[in-house]
Scaffold this motif. Structure first.
Motif, PDB file in Angstrom:
ATOM      1  N   ASP A   1      -2.133 -15.451  17.372  1.00  0.00           N
ATOM      2  CA  ASP A   1      -0.949 -14.819  17.924  1.00  0.00           C
ATOM      3  C   ASP A   1       0.203 -14.880  16.961  1.00  0.00           C
ATOM      4  OD1 ASP A   1       0.980 -15.825  20.739  1.00  0.00           O
ATOM      5  OD2 ASP A   1       1.535 -14.861  18.963  1.00  0.00           O
ATOM      6  N   SER A   2       1.264 -14.196  17.294  1.00  0.00           N
ATOM      7  CA  SER A   2       2.333 -14.180  16.339  1.00  0.00           C
ATOM      8  C   SER A   2       3.324 -15.220  16.615  1.00  0.00           C
ATOM      9  CB  SER A   2       2.979 -12.849  16.371  1.00  0.00           C
ATOM     10  OG  SER A   2       3.634 -12.595  17.513  1.00  0.00           O
TER      11      SER A   2
ATOM     12  N   ILE B   1      -5.381 -12.862  11.807  1.00  0.00           N
ATOM     13  CA  ILE B   1      -4.185 -12.270  12.412  1.00  0.00           C
ATOM     14  C   ILE B   1      -4.317 -12.243  13.933  1.00  0.00           C
ATOM     15  CG2 ILE B   1      -2.913 -10.108  12.678  1.00  0.00           C
ATOM     16  CD1 ILE B   1      -3.341  -9.621   9.683  1.00  0.00           C
ATOM     17  N   VAL B   2      -5.474 -11.817  14.417  1.00  0.00           N
ATOM     18  CA  VAL B   2      -5.685 -11.814  15.864  1.00  0.00           C
ATOM     19  C   VAL B   2      -5.622 -13.239  16.414  1.00  0.00           C
ATOM     20  CG1 VAL B   2      -7.333 -11.276  17.690  1.00  0.00           C
ATOM     21  CG2 VAL B   2      -7.032  -9.692  15.798  1.00  0.00           C
TER      22      VAL B   2
ATOM     23  N   GLY C   1       6.950 -22.383  15.264  1.00  0.00           N
ATOM     24  CA  GLY C   1       6.057 -22.488  14.131  1.00  0.00           C
ATOM     25  C   GLY C   1       6.287 -21.371  13.137  1.00  0.00           C
ATOM     26  N   HIS C   2       5.324 -21.196  12.239  1.00  0.00           N
ATOM     27  CA  HIS C   2       5.477 -20.199  11.171  1.00  0.00           C
ATOM     28  C   HIS C   2       4.238 -19.298  11.109  1.00  0.00           C
ATOM     29  CE1 HIS C   2       9.120 -22.102   9.631  1.00  0.00           C
ATOM     30  NE2 HIS C   2       8.525 -23.245   9.915  1.00  0.00           N
ATOM     31  N   GLY C   3       3.678 -18.990  12.314  1.00  0.00           N
ATOM     32  CA  GLY C   3       2.506 -18.136  12.339  1.00  0.00           C
ATOM     33  C   GLY C   3       2.766 -16.753  11.786  1.00  0.00           C
ATOM     34  N   LEU C   4       3.961 -16.207  12.079  1.00  0.00           N
ATOM     35  CA  LEU C   4       4.290 -14.874  11.569  1.00  0.00           C
ATOM     36  C   LEU C   4       4.308 -14.853  10.052  1.00  0.00           C
ATOM     37  CD1 LEU C   4       7.114 -13.787  14.027  1.00  0.00           C
ATOM     38  CD2 LEU C   4       4.785 -12.931  13.914  1.00  0.00           C
ATOM     39  N   THR C   5       4.759 -15.952   9.462  1.00  0.00           N
ATOM     40  CA  THR C   5       4.792 -16.033   7.998  1.00  0.00           C
ATOM     41  C   THR C   5       3.387 -15.890   7.428  1.00  0.00           C
ATOM     42  OG1 THR C   5       6.717 -17.472   8.097  1.00  0.00           O
ATOM     43  CG2 THR C   5       5.459 -17.471   6.045  1.00  0.00           C
TER      44      THR C   5
ATOM     45  N   ASN D   1      -0.161 -17.626  19.704  1.00  0.00           N
ATOM     46  CA  ASN D   1       1.284 -17.568  19.970  1.00  0.00           C
ATOM     47  C   ASN D   1       1.559 -17.070  21.380  1.00  0.00           C
ATOM     48  OD1 ASN D   1       1.934 -18.533  17.475  1.00  0.00           O
ATOM     49  ND2 ASN D   1       2.520 -16.561  16.622  1.00  0.00           N
ATOM     50  N   ALA D   2       0.786 -16.072  21.826  1.00  0.00           N
ATOM     51  CA  ALA D   2       0.959 -15.570  23.188  1.00  0.00           C
ATOM     52  C   ALA D   2       0.670 -16.671  24.201  1.00  0.00           C
ATOM     53  CB  ALA D   2       0.043 -14.375  23.425  1.00  0.00           C
ATOM     54  N   GLY D   3      -0.379 -17.448  23.963  1.00  0.00           N
ATOM     55  CA  GLY D   3      -0.680 -18.548  24.874  1.00  0.00           C
ATOM     56  C   GLY D   3       0.372 -19.640  24.840  1.00  0.00           C
TER      57      GLY D   3
END
Length: 436
Positions: free
Chosen positions: A435-436, A334-335, A383-387, A341-343
């Motif tokens: 990142d999210s 998760i981290v 993308g779908h990182g949050l998923t 995502n932040a980057g």
């Protein structure tokens, strides 16, 4: 012969059906041609006032022209039938066109026996209103209704004027062509709008498909990670069961058989688990040899992010006890996703990473201030990182919240319960960040 007759009659029947549809069969659906403008009261009132004033002017003008050919009261009625339907154009264009067409046709019959205006029996303002209604109806209803309207206009509105009021055939032909061009323009806009709607629907379906694919890929990844975690414990069970008779000589036969059964069951479970997990791997994907990362590798990940130019503040809080392996790995992932995502979406922003271990849960908070030194990185389209993060939190019965911050930036907050599973003894965890 029947086949030839059928080929001749079929187009005629089809055209007759289109005429019927335009004349009365097509449902007069309620529409709103200017939904964005009409959503504001002041603009709606201004449009209504402007339209009402324009219709009034056109009606008076039509009445003035018709007064030269028919009695005054009849002139007002015919002018109203031709122009007043414009007031319905924004909501019921097909009904408005039908009324206006009737007004133009009645005008032709009312002028029989009177000297017609040169080349043209209808008032100019009535023709302007009729042209606008042709365009609006074709734009809303599309090709089939437009073809029916074209035929009805030519046959029921324009054609009777040729014998009744001596409309020149050339003028009739030009008017029919103009009507067809207006309808083609309106229908082309309708077709473009339909194509755009289909593209939007297709894009939504594509995004939904990508989201489903992301969920499946993340679940497959979680399953492989769980395999590593569970396989370790199952291996330890098998080893302990096999070593027990050597550690405690002279155990009863029944106890030895129990240990043998435990070892056999754990070995079988490991074999079956490897077989199932093997189905989840891609054909070109090799089994990972490195141990799964955990909280103790988060500082390492933060150092790598700082070397890449990111500004990252890290806070790790909690006792020396390490959380259960599946929670440990999920915190790291998760981290990792939130940080990446932040980057990607806010390069140059300052990112705060906080991981707090409490007695009942591990709390994760990753937030950036939203400041960017040059916009999103190339290829960073979401993308779908949050998923994936949500899948991990849901798997553990936890929660995950990913929202924009009030003063700019984005934050991801997760809480992963420990569910009373005994913690592992060991140092603090580090790893990569996400990142999210």
């Amino acid at each position: 012969m029947p086949a030839v007759l059928s080929r001749v009659l079929n187009p005629v029947v089809h055209l007759a059906a289109l005429v019927r549809q335009a004349a009365w069969a097509a449902p007069d659906q309620r529409v709103l041609l200017l939904p964005t403008l009409a959503s504001h009261n002041r603009v709606r009132y201004a449009l209504a006032a402007t339209l009402g004033g324009a219709v009034l002017v056109l009606t008076v003008t039509a009445d003035t022209q018709l007064n030269q050919l028919v009695p005054g009261s009849l002139a007002w009625a015919l002018a109203g039938l031709q122009v007043l339907p414009l007031l319905l154009a924004a909501t019921r264009p097909l009904a408005a066109w039908r009324i206006s067409a009737i007004g133009l046709t009645l005008t032709t019959f009312a002028e029989v026996g009177h000297a017609p205006t040169p080349f043209w029996p209808w008032p100019v303002s009535g023709c302007i209103a009729y042209t606008l209604l042709l365009f609006a109806t074709a734009q809303v209803y599309g090709r089939d209704v437009a073809v029916g309207i074209d035929l009805l206009t030519a046959l029921a509105v324009l054609a009777p004027a040729v014998p009744l009021v001596a409309l020149p055939p050339v003028v009739f032909a030009v008017a029919a062509v103009v009507v067809s061009l207006v309808l083609v323009l309106g229908e082309s806009i309708h077709s473009r709008q339909e194509a755009e709607r289909h593209l939007v629907a297709a894009e939504e379906q594509r995004r939904a498909g990508l989201a489903r694919q992301a969920v499946l890929e993340e679940r497959s990844r979680i399953a492989r990670e769980l395999h590593d975690v569970v396989a370790h414990h199952m291996s330890m069970i098998a080893i302990q069961a096999e070593a027990a008779p050597y550690k405690e000589p002279g155990l009863p036969e029944q106890t030895l058989r129990t240990f043998t059964a435990i070892r056999a069951a754990s070995t079988t479970a490991l074999t079956e688990m490897r077989r199932v997990i093997g189905l989840l791997r891609e054909e070109d994907e090799n089994a990972e040899r490195a141990p799964q990362p955990g909280i103790d590798r988060i500082p390492e990940m933060v150092r790598a992010a700082r070397q890449a130019g990111m500004q990252v503040d890290l806070t790790l809080a909690g006792g020396p006890d390490r959380p259960p392996a599946v929670v440990d790995v999920s915190v790291y992932r998760i981290v990792q996703e939130a940080l990446s995502n932040a980057g990607r979406h806010a390069p140059g922003a300052r990112v705060e990473v906080e991981v707090v271990r409490t007695r009942d849960a591990v709390q994760v908070h990753v937030a950036d201030d939203g400041r960017s030194n040059g916009g999103p990185a190339p290829g960073g389209n979401g993308g779908h990182g949050l998923t994936g993060m949500r899948e991990r939190a849901a798997m553990l019965g936890g929660t995950l919240r990913a929202v924009p911050r009030e003063h700019g930036g984005f934050e991801v907050t997760a809480e992963l319960p420990l569910d009373g599973v005994p913690a592992q003894r060991g140092g603090e965890s580090s790893g990569d960040d996400e990142d999210s």
